[in-house]
Design a protein around this motif. Structure first.
Motif, PDB file in Angstrom:
ATOM      1  N   GLU A 243      37.652  29.022  38.396  1.00 27.78           N
ATOM      2  CA  GLU A 243      36.777  30.282  38.535  1.00 27.78           C
ATOM      3  C   GLU A 243      35.555  29.836  38.221  1.00 27.78           C
ATOM      4  O   GLU A 243      34.259  29.941  39.233  1.00 27.78           O
ATOM      5  CB  GLU A 243      37.276  31.122  37.635  1.00 27.78           C
ATOM      6  CG  GLU A 243      36.068  32.678  37.670  1.00 27.78           C
ATOM      7  CD  GLU A 243      36.931  33.976  37.348  1.00 27.78           C
ATOM      8  OE1 GLU A 243      38.073  33.961  37.959  1.00 27.78           O
ATOM      9  OE2 GLU A 243      36.188  34.836  37.006  1.00 27.78           O
TER      10      GLU A 243
ATOM     11  N   ARG B 196      30.953  38.098  43.531  1.00 31.80           N
ATOM     12  CA  ARG B 196      32.474  38.542  43.480  1.00 31.80           C
ATOM     13  C   ARG B 196      32.939  38.781  44.992  1.00 31.80           C
ATOM     14  O   ARG B 196      34.240  38.396  45.250  1.00 31.80           O
ATOM     15  CB  ARG B 196      32.899  39.701  42.314  1.00 31.80           C
ATOM     16  CG  ARG B 196      32.696  39.370  41.081  1.00 31.80           C
ATOM     17  CD  ARG B 196      34.381  39.867  40.353  1.00 31.80           C
ATOM     18  NE  ARG B 196      34.270  39.019  38.955  1.00 31.80           N
ATOM     19  CZ  ARG B 196      35.076  38.090  38.845  1.00 31.80           C
ATOM     20  NH1 ARG B 196      36.145  37.897  39.749  1.00 31.80           N
ATOM     21  NH2 ARG B 196      35.056  37.270  37.815  1.00 31.80           N
TER      22      ARG B 196
ATOM     23  N   HIS C  21      33.497  35.536  46.530  1.00 35.41           N
ATOM     24  CA  HIS C  21      34.567  34.744  45.802  1.00 35.41           C
ATOM     25  C   HIS C  21      35.844  35.145  46.364  1.00 35.41           C
ATOM     26  O   HIS C  21      36.708  34.532  46.513  1.00 35.41           O
ATOM     27  CB  HIS C  21      34.457  35.277  44.370  1.00 35.41           C
ATOM     28  CG  HIS C  21      35.472  34.530  43.349  1.00 35.41           C
ATOM     29  ND1 HIS C  21      36.432  35.031  42.999  1.00 35.41           N
ATOM     30  CD2 HIS C  21      35.792  33.296  43.097  1.00 35.41           C
ATOM     31  CE1 HIS C  21      37.183  34.389  42.248  1.00 35.41           C
ATOM     32  NE2 HIS C  21      36.988  33.066  42.431  1.00 35.41           N
ATOM     33  N   THR C  22      35.880  36.656  46.798  1.00 37.01           N
ATOM     34  CA  THR C  22      36.995  37.008  47.234  1.00 37.01           C
ATOM     35  C   THR C  22      37.372  36.976  48.995  1.00 37.01           C
ATOM     36  O   THR C  22      38.927  36.903  49.142  1.00 37.01           O
ATOM     37  CB  THR C  22      37.157  38.675  47.025  1.00 37.01           C
ATOM     38  OG1 THR C  22      37.152  38.913  45.567  1.00 37.01           O
ATOM     39  CG2 THR C  22      38.421  39.378  47.740  1.00 37.01           C
TER      40      THR C  22
ATOM     41  N   SER D 171      36.872  43.790  44.322  1.00 34.40           N
ATOM     42  CA  SER D 171      35.994  42.609  43.949  1.00 34.40           C
ATOM     43  C   SER D 171      34.580  43.414  43.478  1.00 34.40           C
ATOM     44  O   SER D 171      34.015  43.213  42.653  1.00 34.40           O
ATOM     45  CB  SER D 171      35.788  41.656  44.973  1.00 34.40           C
ATOM     46  OG  SER D 171      35.007  42.180  46.113  1.00 34.40           O
TER      47      SER D 171
ATOM     48  N   HIS E 120      35.384  44.985  40.024  1.00 35.38           N
ATOM     49  CA  HIS E 120      35.346  43.967  39.195  1.00 35.38           C
ATOM     50  C   HIS E 120      34.076  43.544  38.672  1.00 35.38           C
ATOM     51  O   HIS E 120      33.760  42.959  37.568  1.00 35.38           O
ATOM     52  CB  HIS E 120      36.411  42.671  39.514  1.00 35.38           C
ATOM     53  CG  HIS E 120      37.652  43.159  39.350  1.00 35.38           C
ATOM     54  ND1 HIS E 120      38.722  42.445  39.911  1.00 35.38           N
ATOM     55  CD2 HIS E 120      38.501  44.112  38.666  1.00 35.38           C
ATOM     56  CE1 HIS E 120      40.082  42.847  39.551  1.00 35.38           C
ATOM     57  NE2 HIS E 120      39.659  43.989  38.705  1.00 35.38           N
ATOM     58  N   GLY E 121      33.097  43.390  39.654  1.00 35.48           N
ATOM     59  CA  GLY E 121      31.849  42.918  39.661  1.00 35.48           C
ATOM     60  C   GLY E 121      30.931  43.790  38.669  1.00 35.48           C
ATOM     61  O   GLY E 121      30.162  43.318  37.795  1.00 35.48           O
TER      62      GLY E 121
ATOM     63  N   TYR F 103      33.578  43.347  34.687  1.00 38.05           N
ATOM     64  CA  TYR F 103      33.336  42.179  34.029  1.00 38.05           C
ATOM     65  C   TYR F 103      31.908  42.105  33.257  1.00 38.05           C
ATOM     66  O   TYR F 103      31.770  41.328  32.405  1.00 38.05           O
ATOM     67  CB  TYR F 103      33.816  41.144  35.123  1.00 38.05           C
ATOM     68  CG  TYR F 103      35.095  41.072  35.430  1.00 38.05           C
ATOM     69  CD1 TYR F 103      36.014  40.902  34.177  1.00 38.05           C
ATOM     70  CD2 TYR F 103      35.680  40.954  36.503  1.00 38.05           C
ATOM     71  CE1 TYR F 103      37.433  40.737  34.314  1.00 38.05           C
ATOM     72  CE2 TYR F 103      36.964  40.919  36.722  1.00 38.05           C
ATOM     73  CZ  TYR F 103      37.834  41.026  35.435  1.00 38.05           C
ATOM     74  OH  TYR F 103      39.265  41.045  36.014  1.00 38.05           O
TER      75      TYR F 103
END
Lengths: 211, 211
Positions: free
Chosen positions: B11, B39, B42-43, B196, B199-200, B203
């Motif tokens: 990660e 994110r 990233h996804t 994502s 989650h961004g 987190y």
């Protein structure tokens, strides 16, 4: 607001647009491969996938045979399991599962300092009924599969992990094996892509068999 | 085969690569927006998303407030519900749900000849605790939300339906409303993108609060 509300009309029109815009490019694929390409683009709205897709070692026929025999399908994410149409899986009496979120997997991964994907895949390989592997997320799942599959050669590997560390490399590694596989070269891929590939196979079986 | 097996290393390295390749482009986003952009990439491994992303009407702050108050999150696919980290949802006592696969929804959609997404959204809007809407698949879900949200204005709409029929148009429609929203312009998007984005947000709340 005015918009199409009937699901069949939306799907039909979507595939018409995809065919129009793909143009001649679709003819580099066989009849059985075409629905797979189109479904990936339907899912991602990204035409680059047509250039990144490899279908090798009679992957579609081999996958179809396994599906007809009622195999198990191991998925490297719960999202893939969840994204697969339960109705169509039941029609062919196949089961999709993942082990990455099992208590036991989580515990062992922590202890060993490796990804849950590695541990989940190791466990999946012990089940000899598992003939199809859908890998949409973790390069480590694909590597673990390639390293340990000798005793239980898959009938189909859908190798489409996404990302920046190992994704591209793991899919290069996949291409060295004499195993039926479908892959997306490079960094792209993902859970929805993995789902769309299996749906592209399952829905054409369904149509052909007039089920 | 030699590859990184530790999840935290993977990660960390992934986000370093994303930052390197995004370069100066990341500076067009605020500090709270940056994790969301990263994110998504990233996804998807698709840098085009940085150009297609709009975050409007104080969407991130508004979403954070709703999350802190323990709201419900309605998702237009089960894949989104399933893709959201259960651990982080539980930390904030928020619940994600979808109604598209409920027996009742399926039955009503068939009778009316409309998508399950429309019926599911109509039902979701009746629950006043639902303040965040994640739409990664169906333009009809987004249209239905915009048409009917007046009585229960969302604190955040993540409008990222993907596809060829209505996706782009529904996201244009979204931009006409004075509601906190995050959208991907054009055809791209999807369930993994919706996950994502949330989650961004989650987190960074988690990190800030030192939880």
């Amino acid at each position: 607001m005015s918009y199409i509300k009937a699901p069949m009309d939306i799907e039909k029109r979507s595939f018409e647009i995809i065919e129009e815009e793909l143009g001649e490019k679709i003819n580099s694929f066989t009849e059985a491969e075409k629905p797979v390409v189109k479904r990936i683009i339907h899912t991602t709205a990204d035409f680059e996938y047509a250039d990144l897709l490899d279908i090798e070692n009679d992957a579609i026929n081999s996958g179809m045979e396994a599906l007809k025999s009622g195999c198990k399908i191991y998925c490297d994410t719960n999202m893939i399991v969840n994204g697969l149409s339960r109705g169509i899986l039941e029609k062919f009496s196949v089961k999709a599962y993942s082990l990455v979120s099992d208590e036991e997997t989580i515990k062992e991964a922590k202890e060993r300092g490796v990804t849950r994907s590695i541990v989940g895949m190791e466990k999946a390989l012990k089940d000899k009924d598992t003939k199809i592997f859908l890998i949409g997320n973790a390069p480590t799942a694909l590597y673990t599969l390639l390293e340990n599959m000798k005793e239980n050669m898959p009938k189909l590997i859908v190798g489409v992990p996404v990302g920046f560390v190992g994704a591209s490399e793991s899919k290069e590694e996949l291409s060295k094996y004499d195993v039926p596989y479908i892959r997306i070269r490079g960094r792209k891929g993902g859970s929805t892509v993995a789902v769309s590939i299996l749906h592209g196979i399952l829905y054409q079986m369904y149509q052909r068999e007039g089920m």
